[in-house]
Enzyme design. Sequence first.
Site, PDB file in Angstrom:
ATOM      1  N   CYS A 153      31.357 -25.727  67.030  1.00 39.11           N
ATOM      2  CA  CYS A 153      30.793 -24.612  67.284  1.00 39.11           C
ATOM      3  C   CYS A 153      29.770 -24.323  68.307  1.00 39.11           C
ATOM      4  O   CYS A 153      29.093 -25.442  68.733  1.00 39.11           O
ATOM      5  CB  CYS A 153      30.352 -23.904  66.216  1.00 39.11           C
ATOM      6  SG  CYS A 153      28.691 -24.915  65.407  1.00 39.11           S
TER       7      CYS A 153
ATOM      8  N   CYS B 183      26.487 -26.277  67.869  1.00 38.01           N
ATOM      9  CA  CYS B 183      26.436 -27.582  67.988  1.00 38.01           C
ATOM     10  C   CYS B 183      26.638 -28.126  69.520  1.00 38.01           C
ATOM     11  O   CYS B 183      26.072 -28.987  70.006  1.00 38.01           O
ATOM     12  CB  CYS B 183      27.594 -28.199  66.978  1.00 38.01           C
ATOM     13  SG  CYS B 183      27.148 -28.458  65.311  1.00 38.01           S
TER      14      CYS B 183
ATOM     15  N   CYS C 108      33.887 -25.502  62.291  1.00 34.55           N
ATOM     16  CA  CYS C 108      33.282 -26.686  63.431  1.00 34.55           C
ATOM     17  C   CYS C 108      33.518 -27.869  62.976  1.00 34.55           C
ATOM     18  O   CYS C 108      33.130 -28.375  61.836  1.00 34.55           O
ATOM     19  CB  CYS C 108      31.864 -26.410  63.418  1.00 34.55           C
ATOM     20  SG  CYS C 108      31.012 -27.698  64.828  1.00 34.55           S
TER      21      CYS C 108
ATOM     22  N   CYS D  14      29.724 -29.939  62.319  1.00 36.78           N
ATOM     23  CA  CYS D  14      28.672 -29.298  61.236  1.00 36.78           C
ATOM     24  C   CYS D  14      29.499 -28.696  60.296  1.00 36.78           C
ATOM     25  O   CYS D  14      28.926 -28.312  59.268  1.00 36.78           O
ATOM     26  CB  CYS D  14      27.575 -28.284  61.937  1.00 36.78           C
ATOM     27  SG  CYS D  14      28.310 -26.675  62.212  1.00 36.78           S
TER      28      CYS D  14
ATOM     29  N   ASP E  27      -7.197 -41.947  15.123  1.00 37.54           N
ATOM     30  CA  ASP E  27      -6.394 -42.181  14.075  1.00 37.54           C
ATOM     31  C   ASP E  27      -6.122 -40.905  13.409  1.00 37.54           C
ATOM     32  O   ASP E  27      -6.805 -40.186  13.641  1.00 37.54           O
ATOM     33  CB  ASP E  27      -6.657 -43.137  12.886  1.00 37.54           C
ATOM     34  CG  ASP E  27      -6.814 -44.672  13.326  1.00 37.54           C
ATOM     35  OD1 ASP E  27      -7.297 -45.321  12.731  1.00 37.54           O
ATOM     36  OD2 ASP E  27      -6.029 -45.035  14.630  1.00 37.54           O
TER      37      ASP E  27
END
Lengths: 533, 148
Positions: free
Chosen positions: A21, A24, A113, A116, A348
């Site tokens: 793509c 990228c 793509c 990616c 306690d």
Amino acid sequence: MSSLTEKDRPIVQLLLNTGTCPRCILRFCCVGSQTLYRHPYKDLMKDLKEFLKNNQEKEDTVCSDVVDPPCKRIRLEHTEEGPGDLNHNGALQQIPSVNDGNTAMEDSAVKVCNVCLGILQEFCEVDFVKKVCQKVNSADYQFTSFVFSVSLPPQLSVRERAAWLLVKQEMGKLGLSLAKDDIVQLKEAYKWIIHPQLSEELGVPADGKSLFEVSVVFAHPETEDECRFLATACPDCFKPAKNKQSVFTRMAVIKALEKIKEEDFLKHFPCPPSSPKNLCVAVEIQCNNGAVFVAGRYNKYSRNLPQTPWIIDGERKLESSVEELISEHLMAEFKADSFNFSSSGREDVDVRTLGNGRPFAIELVNPRRIRFTAEEMKGLQQTINNSSDKIQVRDLQLVTRSAIGRMKEGEEEKTKTYSALIWTDKAIQKEDIAFLDDIKELKLDQKTPLRVLHRRPLAVRCRIIHTMQSEYIDEHHFRLHLKTQAGTYIKEFVHGDFGRTKPNIGSLLNRTADILELDVESVDVDWPPTLDN
Amino acid sequence: FSQLQHNNCISFCRICVITLAEAHPLLQNGKTIKSINYQISANCSRLQNKVSGKSKRGAQFLTELAPLCRISSSDGEEYTIYSCIRGRLIEVNENILSNPAILQEKPSTEGYIAVVLPKFEESKSITQGLLTQKEYEEVLLKRLNSSS
């Protein structure tokens, strides 16, 4: 596209043709301009093609060289992995030239793509941003900033590696090098694109230190098995998982990728990576707020209330508990998932806590509401106090995590004062107990009391009774006020615990003594800060 | 009759304290204690018992018939005190070594013999197997009646 230069041309061509793509492609050309990545997908695609076309029109011969490098191999469908031999000249599929490519690439559907897997495509679009924000808004959190964390499928690292090797090879032909660190990281580019959109939609800024976290987990089932070859190549990186979870974690895959030799990698993984049919899937979108801490001091007026719920074999032995009575309302107001209660020591079931009370702190986990004014905290305090007469709280306030340390140091170091109602078997007169008032810094040796010995190690503790003050009641009763070192067992000091606490009141008075009532009069820790309640 | 019935067992959430029971010969008038010995065999001294951690690792394990100590009285008699309880030996009372008188003066408190921790799974059945004070007194009465 002014960011790209001549030397980028072959890379752009190569990656575009192999199914990568535009964003990228920019990453592998080391384009660092954030705004460029934010351009709409279509525009970026158009610009890249323009960039290539310009050159094509000028120099046809160069173009044909570029169009048909010997190393390319296009896989338009997900096929079996075969040896991805970059230097193999035979068996090449017909690679469409850019001109033909236009028709192939301009299909109505955007191809996923191959690097990616759609992260820098679909998942940068406004639809996905809206989906995330919808989730955030419906979860109803209070926040002033956010941190967006993304979990990517491990296959992406493998594909990134393959793409880098491909580009590196191509650039090598031009005598250029490409270091892995020069490439823009996928996650970084993704955040460049999505942060401003999320920020705008949510109305708050992105901040790495924010306590409010929006997290998305991506998966790509189609290519899940792509990492398997790493297990045979680097077996020691992949330890068998404890749960059913996959061994192929991102960390393990990255570690293996660092170890594996280039040649081995190329033997097992296609280069360029194959084009997938499907996009990634956003498996989980979750919100989480960092914990908030509420501190205060509590008084305990009941002699029948445990600190924490008393449950044996699934059966509750005593109704309620100090921590539940305090936390119940806080949980409701802060809308938290759970709480962790801690205090500076404890008493306690049958012991009251008087005076200024005992410091405590509650961690509220994943609260939906985090902002409270001083007035609102006072109101909360009042609500808690109105709801029960067994406990009362004061100085209720928000504190930081680091403040908790002050409370715990109080537990071991600071003194406590008590009031004990004591019975003796043989008669006593005022004179018989007067001497107790004069005893200072009395050293005790206390073996682990029998009543807790089943859950504590056997040991001897040296503890100091700093001062005592007696109040005669009658021949068999007197009240004793004591100031003691932290960690002193008062009951055992009175009755002697089978002679295992020495000295004890019985041995001091030469009688058999027992304790009828015990109250904590003060816990001498000056934290949390006193508020005017 | 069985000496086992001469032990008293006081328990607090699983912890058991072994003491001499009322009717034990050593607690009857006229008896003086000459010596108390925690060395019950050539290889085993209860004084060497060492426990560590919450689960009391390293403890000597006791069965019902395991001897805790041997006590001799000045009239020449020797009595073996048995555990009567299965479990880990946590501690023996060393105070009675330095001050044997408290064994007779305060047998149920300062003069205790030992502290034993039964196994978690067995603790319930052990407590159920003990006699209450009332039941003990009934047993003593029966003995008196049968011997007279």
